[in-house]
Design a protein around this motif. Structure first.
Motif, short mmCIF file in Angstrom:
data_model
loop_
_atom_site.label_atom_id
_atom_site.label_comp_id
_atom_site.label_asym_id
_atom_site.label_seq_id
_atom_site.Cartn_x
_atom_site.Cartn_y
_atom_site.Cartn_z
N MET A 1 0.85 -1.17 0.00
CA MET A 1 0.00 0.00 0.00
C MET A 1 0.90 1.24 0.00
O MET A 1 1.55 1.51 0.98
N ARG A 2 0.97 1.93 -1.10
CA ARG A 2 1.69 3.20 -1.18
C ARG A 2 0.68 4.25 -1.63
O ARG A 2 -0.04 4.03 -2.60
N LYS A 3 0.65 5.36 -0.92
CA LYS A 3 -0.21 6.48 -1.28
C LYS A 3 0.67 7.69 -1.53
O LYS A 3 1.46 8.07 -0.69
N ASP A 4 0.51 8.28 -2.72
CA ASP A 4 1.24 9.48 -3.09
C ASP A 4 0.31 10.68 -2.99
O ASP A 4 -0.69 10.76 -3.72
N ILE A 5 0.63 11.59 -2.09
CA ILE A 5 -0.24 12.71 -1.73
C ILE A 5 0.45 14.03 -2.03
O ILE A 5 1.61 14.23 -1.66
N ARG A 6 -0.26 14.93 -2.67
CA ARG A 6 0.23 16.29 -2.91
C ARG A 6 -0.77 17.28 -2.31
O ARG A 6 -1.97 17.16 -2.55
N VAL A 7 -0.26 18.24 -1.56
CA VAL A 7 -1.08 19.32 -1.02
C VAL A 7 -0.46 20.61 -1.53
O VAL A 7 0.75 20.82 -1.39
N ALA A 8 -1.27 21.48 -2.13
CA ALA A 8 -0.73 22.70 -2.72
C ALA A 8 -1.64 23.89 -2.46
O ALA A 8 -2.84 23.75 -2.28
N GLY A 9 -1.02 25.05 -2.44
CA GLY A 9 -1.74 26.30 -2.23
C GLY A 9 -0.75 27.43 -2.41
O GLY A 9 0.21 27.32 -3.17
N PHE A 10 -0.97 28.52 -1.69
CA PHE A 10 -0.01 29.61 -1.75
C PHE A 10 0.67 29.76 -0.40
O PHE A 10 0.14 29.35 0.63
N GLY A 11 1.87 30.32 -0.45
CA GLY A 11 2.64 30.53 0.78
C GLY A 11 1.85 31.34 1.78
O GLY A 11 1.21 32.32 1.43
N ASP A 30 -0.07 6.08 13.29
CA ASP A 30 -0.62 4.93 12.56
C ASP A 30 0.45 3.86 12.33
O ASP A 30 0.16 2.79 11.81
N HIS A 31 1.68 4.18 12.70
CA HIS A 31 2.80 3.24 12.65
C HIS A 31 3.04 2.65 11.27
O HIS A 31 3.24 1.46 11.11
N ILE A 32 2.99 3.54 10.26
CA ILE A 32 3.35 3.17 8.90
C ILE A 32 4.45 4.12 8.44
O ILE A 32 4.74 5.12 9.10
N TYR A 33 5.07 3.82 7.34
CA TYR A 33 6.16 4.64 6.84
C TYR A 33 5.62 5.90 6.16
O TYR A 33 4.57 5.86 5.50
N ALA A 34 6.36 6.99 6.31
CA ALA A 34 5.98 8.24 5.66
C ALA A 34 7.21 9.08 5.36
O ALA A 34 8.17 9.10 6.14
N GLU A 52 4.57 17.27 -0.48
CA GLU A 52 4.20 15.93 -0.94
C GLU A 52 4.53 14.94 0.16
O GLU A 52 5.55 15.07 0.85
N VAL A 53 3.63 13.98 0.34
CA VAL A 53 3.80 12.96 1.36
C VAL A 53 3.59 11.60 0.71
O VAL A 53 2.62 11.40 0.00
N VAL A 54 4.52 10.71 0.96
CA VAL A 54 4.38 9.32 0.55
C VAL A 54 4.12 8.53 1.82
O VAL A 54 4.86 8.66 2.80
N ILE A 55 3.06 7.74 1.81
CA ILE A 55 2.71 6.88 2.94
C ILE A 55 2.70 5.45 2.42
O ILE A 55 2.16 5.18 1.35
N SER A 56 3.30 4.56 3.19
CA SER A 56 3.36 3.16 2.75
C SER A 56 3.46 2.22 3.95
O SER A 56 3.98 2.60 4.99
N ASP A 57 2.98 1.00 3.77
CA ASP A 57 3.16 -0.01 4.81
C ASP A 57 4.49 -0.75 4.63
O ASP A 57 4.83 -1.62 5.41
N GLU A 58 5.25 -0.38 3.60
CA GLU A 58 6.59 -0.92 3.37
C GLU A 58 7.58 0.23 3.35
O GLU A 58 7.19 1.38 3.13
N LYS A 59 8.86 -0.07 3.54
CA LYS A 59 9.88 0.98 3.49
C LYS A 59 9.79 1.73 2.17
O LYS A 59 9.56 1.14 1.12
#
Length: 185
Positions: A1-11, A30-34, A52-59
């Motif tokens: 399970m890998r989730k690729d997340i982007r959050v964007a806006g202005f400074g 949640d004790h998963i990798y990020a 950007e945040v990558v969340i995964s249950d694997e390294k």
């Protein structure tokens, strides 16, 4: 399970803080990798910024996001700058008071996006009374729209990340974000 997340806006909107909270919630509670990265230009206040945040249950051996599957956007400029590589079928969460929706209709249809609205800025201003918590409101909407992190982990990460004395305000903003999310398609 890998989730690729982007959050964007202005400074100045707290975009980077939102990414830090997501990563902290995932890894510490949640004790998963990020892995969290951020990007902003010299115009930090007012110019487009993203985290950007990558969340995964694997390294996580590759932290770069090529095609985000979750994209949270809080400004029109950031939407135009960062939406082009969004993954087909991705989740798109937009603050419709900050983004001109007619500019994204084609890509929503073309890429079959799951489209949500969260009036984070308006809610922060009118209901909470502090525009500065719009990012935490959007975080609540993000948590409700995705299964990337749990509600409990998000709340704990908020408590660990916000300035002392603002915890109650930020938790209220988070709850509002979960309540105002509107699924469009």
């Amino acid at each position: 399970m890998r989730k690729d997340i982007r959050v964007a806006g202005f400074g100045g909107q707290g975009i980077l803080m939102e990414g830090i909270i997501i990563a902290k919630a995932a890894s510490l509670y949640d004790h998963i990798y990020a892995v969290q990265t951020q990007s902003y230009g010299p115009e930090a206040r007012g110019g487009a910024s993203r985290t950007e945040v990558v969340i995964s249950d694997e390294k996580i051996d590759y932290p770069k996001i090529e095609h985000p599957e979750i994209f949270v956007v809080m400004s029109h400029e950031a939407m135009l700058k960062y939406i082009t590589d969004i993954k087909e079928g991705a989740i798109l969460i937009v603050d419709p008071d900050m983004v001109q929706e007619e500019d994204i209709q084609d890509i929503i249809e073309e890429k079959h996006l799951k489209y949500y609205k969260s009036r984070a800025t308006q809610t922060a201003d009118q209901k909470i009374g502090k525009k500065i918590v719009a990012n935490i409101i959007m975080l609540g909407s993000f948590v409700k729209a995705t299964d990337a992190i749990t509600v409990d982990a998000a709340k704990q990460a908020i408590l660990d990340s916000v300035p002392k004395g603002t915890e109650e305000l930020n938790l209220k903003a988070f709850e509002e974000g979960m309540n105002i999310l509107e699924k469009v398609n």
